[in-house]
Design an enzyme around this catalytic site. Structure first.
Site, PDB file in Angstrom:
ATOM      1  CB  CYS A 117      25.294  45.241  -5.082  1.00 55.07           C
ATOM      2  SG  CYS A 117      25.921  43.914  -6.121  1.00 55.07           S
TER       3      CYS A 117
ATOM      4  CE1 TYR B 266      -3.482   2.325   8.865  1.00 59.13           C
ATOM      5  CE2 TYR B 266      -3.373   4.285   7.493  1.00 59.13           C
ATOM      6  CZ  TYR B 266      -3.136   3.655   8.696  1.00 59.13           C
ATOM      7  OH  TYR B 266      -2.549   4.341   9.721  1.00 59.13           O
TER       8      TYR B 266
ATOM      9  CE  LYS C 239      -0.645  -2.134   6.097  1.00 57.86           C
ATOM     10  NZ  LYS C 239      -1.952  -1.444   6.098  1.00 57.86           N
TER      11      LYS C 239
ATOM     12  CB  CYS D 274      29.106  46.662  -7.789  1.00 55.14           C
ATOM     13  SG  CYS D 274      27.369  47.073  -7.548  1.00 55.14           S
TER      14      CYS D 274
ATOM     15  CG  ASP E 188       3.866  12.853   4.423  1.00 54.53           C
ATOM     16  OD1 ASP E 188       3.892  12.541   5.637  1.00 54.53           O
ATOM     17  OD2 ASP E 188       4.602  13.704   3.924  1.00 54.53           O
TER      18      ASP E 188
ATOM     19  CB  CYS F  33      22.655  45.001  -8.036  1.00 56.32           C
ATOM     20  SG  CYS F  33      24.025  46.027  -8.593  1.00 56.32           S
TER      21      CYS F  33
ATOM     22  CE  LYS G 136       5.003   5.266   7.009  1.00 55.46           C
ATOM     23  NZ  LYS G 136       4.930   6.683   7.347  1.00 55.46           N
TER      24      LYS G 136
ATOM     25  CE  LYS H  47       9.415   7.232   5.703  1.00 58.25           C
ATOM     26  NZ  LYS H  47       9.731   7.662   7.076  1.00 58.25           N
TER      27      LYS H  47
ATOM     28  CD  GLU I 173      -2.495  -1.263   2.720  1.00 60.36           C
ATOM     29  OE1 GLU I 173      -2.438  -0.313   3.520  1.00 60.36           O
ATOM     30  OE2 GLU I 173      -3.028  -2.349   2.990  1.00 60.36           O
TER      31      GLU I 173
ATOM     32  CB  CYS J  42      26.897  45.292 -10.984  1.00 62.34           C
ATOM     33  SG  CYS J  42      27.213  44.013  -9.764  1.00 62.34           S
TER      34      CYS J  42
HETATM   35  S1  IVH Z   1      -0.474   0.336   8.713  1.00 55.41           S
HETATM   36  C1  IVH Z   1       0.187  -1.895  12.523  1.00 55.41           C
HETATM   37  N1  IVH Z   1      -0.895   1.404   6.330  1.00 55.41           N
HETATM   38  O1  IVH Z   1       2.307   5.145   8.830  1.00 55.41           O
HETATM   39  C2  IVH Z   1       0.058  -1.210  11.213  1.00 55.41           C
HETATM   40  N2  IVH Z   1       0.048   2.772   8.023  1.00 55.41           N
HETATM   41  O2  IVH Z   1       4.514   4.331  11.263  1.00 55.41           O
HETATM   42  C3  IVH Z   1       0.229   0.231  11.349  1.00 55.41           C
HETATM   43  N3  IVH Z   1       0.466   5.083   7.342  1.00 55.41           N
HETATM   44  O3  IVH Z   1       1.060   5.625  12.041  1.00 55.41           O
HETATM   45  C4  IVH Z   1      -0.076   1.101  10.248  1.00 55.41           C
HETATM   46  N4  IVH Z   1      -0.301   4.881   5.291  1.00 55.41           N
HETATM   47  O4  IVH Z   1       0.094   6.979  10.146  1.00 55.41           O
HETATM   48  C5  IVH Z   1      -0.437   1.595   7.597  1.00 55.41           C
HETATM   49  N5  IVH Z   1      -1.359   2.209   4.212  1.00 55.41           N
HETATM   50  C6  IVH Z   1      -0.899   2.421   5.464  1.00 55.41           C
HETATM   51  C7  IVH Z   1      -0.421   3.675   5.886  1.00 55.41           C
HETATM   52  C8  IVH Z   1       0.062   3.807   7.184  1.00 55.41           C
HETATM   53  C9  IVH Z   1       0.220   5.707   6.181  1.00 55.41           C
HETATM   54  C10 IVH Z   1       1.071   5.725   8.530  1.00 55.41           C
HETATM   55  C11 IVH Z   1       0.287   5.643   9.777  1.00 55.41           C
HETATM   56  C12 IVH Z   1       1.152   5.003  10.820  1.00 55.41           C
HETATM   57  C13 IVH Z   1       2.519   5.166  10.225  1.00 55.41           C
HETATM   58  C14 IVH Z   1       3.413   3.995  10.554  1.00 55.41           C
END
Ligand code: IVH
Length: 677
Positions: free
Chosen positions: A417, A237, A299, A420, A129, A435, A127, A323, A125, A440
């Protein structure tokens, strides 16, 4: 019961029926709009029905329940947020930064798993932000929502959570679990984030460093009406506990069925090789997403396996966050250097302790201009947040004021500046400080550097250092002086051999052959980049024609706005600039198109790439057209590509062009550019 009362009751019955109908309809419409992105009614219709419901609810307050569509906004501002203990804790994830980390994680959990591995081993999935939320539903109705906090206790922000349209106030199921916790990520869409920062900049408020900070700041707003305006969104999620599913993919399907928005890009993967492909795809494509993502969450898909593998003290063994290279980091401000550009603009640049960002080492970052600097209230010694997103130059986006050392001193923007020593001016209506000294040496050096650059006259060996020397010696007072330099003169310079002197003279000499388009770009008229220069040179095949063009004529060209037109007029009307043009002509440079040969055609020296099918021209016709204009057709998009001509169903080449920031042309624009309309 007398007749009148009976009629009244009938009336009330009808109203009640209508009220429930409206609620149902508005729920459906909101779900279609916010979750499915497939509206089922016009906005006006929605508003009309919404008002009708409000009206009914005002007359019958006894029927207003917390899951009515009217109950999203309107909560009074809180003094502070109460804390709440999560019924089941929210874990965080371990991080991986490369494939080796991923292999190590796989080895760790597989050592604990003695049994056969299923075919669909993983689910990937994005992640997101943002900020993790826990949503508590009882009998299918949203009771409270809270931030993750430390995972055990969070802040109860129900009023704010209710403003998020993609969070259902009631689960769309006839048989909801008695109690259920829904986990997901609240986030600010990228355009909202940008707009928010722009507004903050205009008001002189500090900027949010990233979408996560902005989302957190928004959710911690005490006034839910402010939150409602920010258009937060939410991807679900996970489920805390209490549902009957056997895999994460089923969980996601169930969440969608209940009315949540789930991210459409999750993907089941058989093994790490597939996971790696997913990761690499999204590391590239994430810039195109309308929300921020900072990695991939991998996962183990099977919930039975998840339960068996369990948790360490802080994170699940069955999941990990891989990451993406970080785009923001924290560095210490060591000093500020002010650079003078070829138009005289002063740009402050932060000198920083090194940080790794988006895969590169960064120790300098732009502070844009004096105005931005003032907004940041920068002190030398400050800890600052630096961002480098994609191709963008690194910039300082935030000052961490709480971390300011006591001895830090406020930075003062120079009033003179740095090159100059003349006083600088703050341009009215602009953030820029400039400037305005025509002589210059710093500005001159940058003008020479620009003149010699690859897209302009392309003089190899004439970079910033050489330009600096030529200015210092007093030999070059304008780019026209370059053409009077001699080999003997250059060879007399310290640390300059005969060979490099000869090479530079040869390079300068060759530049006399460059077409009018490049000369025009090299002149460095404000707002005239390579694309605009090509456009102008096509419509005005000589410097004289361009000088004589009036504003109206200039603005008539598609792609030339009044700002550019004004800048061109100002430049060509200037007596010193006219003298420069005369000297350049004398030195043998092309100040007009040579109509015969294609060496000076509007596309001479340019590499174009074709992608997709064009509306009128076949591929070979387009190729012939480009070659007649002096251009070349390349087969793949690279950093050296000048334009990408885009037709219907353009594919990967278009994506690459966008990623590299290469200008795009339609067929019509290409035809206009080569002047064969
Ligand atoms: S699963 C036990 N799925 O990432 C499973 N987390 O450090 C825990 N996050 O606090 C989270 N997208 O804020 C999961 N598709 C996703 C996610 C996700 C963002 C964030 C969430 C969590 C942090 C993990």
């Amino acid at each position: 019961m007398d007749g009148q009362q009976g009629a009244l009751e009938n009336h009330a019955e009808r109203d009640e029926k209508r009220l429930w109908e409206l609620r149902e309809l508005l729920h459906k419409a909101a779900h279609a709009y916010y979750v499915l992105d497939q509206p089922i009614m016009a906005d006006e219709t929605y508003d009309q029905l919404y008002r009708e419901l409000l009206d009914l609810e005002q007359r019958y307050p006894q029927w207003v329940t917390p899951d009515s569509p009217t109950q999203r906004v309107g909560g009074a501002p809180s003094q502070e947020f109460p804390s709440i203990t999560h019924p089941t804790p929210l874990y965080s994830l371990d991080n991986a930064f490369d494939l080796a980390d991923m292999r190590a994680w796989q080895d760790r959990w597989q050592k604990l798993w003695g049994e056969k591995l299923p075919e669909d081993l993983y689910i990937c999935e994005l992640k997101i932000d943002g900020l993790a939320l826990n949503l508590f539903y009882e009998q299918g109705v949203l009771v409270w929502g809270a931030t993750r906090g430390d995972g055990v206790t969070g802040e109860e922000i129900t009023a704010n959570v209710r403003t998020i349209r993609s969070i259902p106030l009631r689960l769309q199921t006839r048989q909801p679990p008695a109690q259920v916790e829904i986990r997901g990520e609240a986030f600010l869409p990228q355009p909202v984030f940008r707009q928010l920062n722009q507004e903050r900049q205009e008001r002189g408020e500090p900027l949010f460093a990233n979408p996560r900070n902005a989302a957190a700041g928004t959710l911690r707003q005490l006034d839910p009406r402010v939150v409602a305006q920010r258009r937060l969104d939410f991807f679900a999620y996970g489920v805390g506990r209490g549902v009957d599913v056997t895999s994460q993919s089923e969980t996601l399907a169930l969440l969608a069925e209940w009315g949540f928005r789930t991210n459409p890009h999750s993907q089941v993967c058989a093994d790490l090789a597939q996971v790696q492909r997913y990761y690499e795809t999204w590391a590239q494509k994430r810039q195109e997403l309308p929300y921020g993502t900072d990695g991939v969450v991998v996962k183990v898909n099977d919930l039975g396996m998840q339960t068996a593998l369990g948790f360490t003290h802080k994170s699940p063994r069955w999941a990990i966050a891989w990451k993406f290279p970080a785009e923001t980091g924290v560095a210490t401000l060591l000093g500020v250097t002010v650079q003078v550009g070829r138009t005289g603009t002063l740009t402050p640049v932060a000198e920083l302790t090194p940080v790794r960002l988006a895969g590169t080492q960064v120790s300098r970052a732009t502070l844009h201009n004096n105005q931005r600097l003032q907004e940041l209230d920068l002190h030398i010694g400050d800890r600052v947040v630096v961002r480098k997103a994609g191709e963008i130059i690194p910039e300082v986006v935030q000052v961490l004021r709480e971390l300011r050392p006591a001895e830090a001193v406020a930075y003062q923007f120079p009033t003179h500046c740095p090159e100059c020593g003349e006083p600088v001016v703050q341009v009215a209506q602009e953030a820029a400080t400039r400037c305005i000294n025509r002589h210059c040496p710093g500005v001159l050096r940058e003008q020479i550097n620009h003149w010699a650059s690859r897209d302009a006259l392309d003089i190899r060996g004439l970079g910033g250092k050489a330009a600096q020397k030529l200015v210092e010696m007093g030999w070059v007072k304008s780019v026209a002086d370059l053409y009077d330099l001699t080999e003997a003169q250059l060879a007399s310079l310290e640390r300059w051999g005969a060979k490099s002197a000869a090479n530079l003279i040869a390079g300068i000499d060759r530049s006399r052959q460059q077409p009018w388009t490049r000369v025009l770009y090299g002149l460095g008229v404000r707002h005239v980049g390579t694309g605009t220069a090509a456009l102008l040179a096509t419509h005005f095949p000589s410097a004289t024609r361009l000088r004589d063009a009036d504003l109206e004529e200039l603005c008539a060209i598609p792609g030339i706005g009044s700002e550019i037109a004004q800048a061109v007029q100002t430049w060509f009307a200037d007596a010193e600039n006219q003298a420069l043009l005369a000297r350049l002509a004398q030195a043998g440079l092309h100040l007009s198109h040579d109509p015969g040969g294609n060496a000076t055609g509007p596309l001479s020296g340019k590499i174009l790439v074709l992608t997709g099918s064009l509306p009128n021209l076949t591929r070979s016709q387009a190729k012939a057209l480009i070659e007649r204009a002096g251009g070349k057709v390349g087969s793949s998009v690279t950093a050296r590509t000048d334009y990408v001509v885009v037709g219907e169903e353009a594919g990967a080449k278009l994506e690459k062009a966008v990623a590299l920031g290469i200008p795009l042309l339609s067929e019509a624009e290409l035809v206009a550019l080569v002047g064969e309309g």
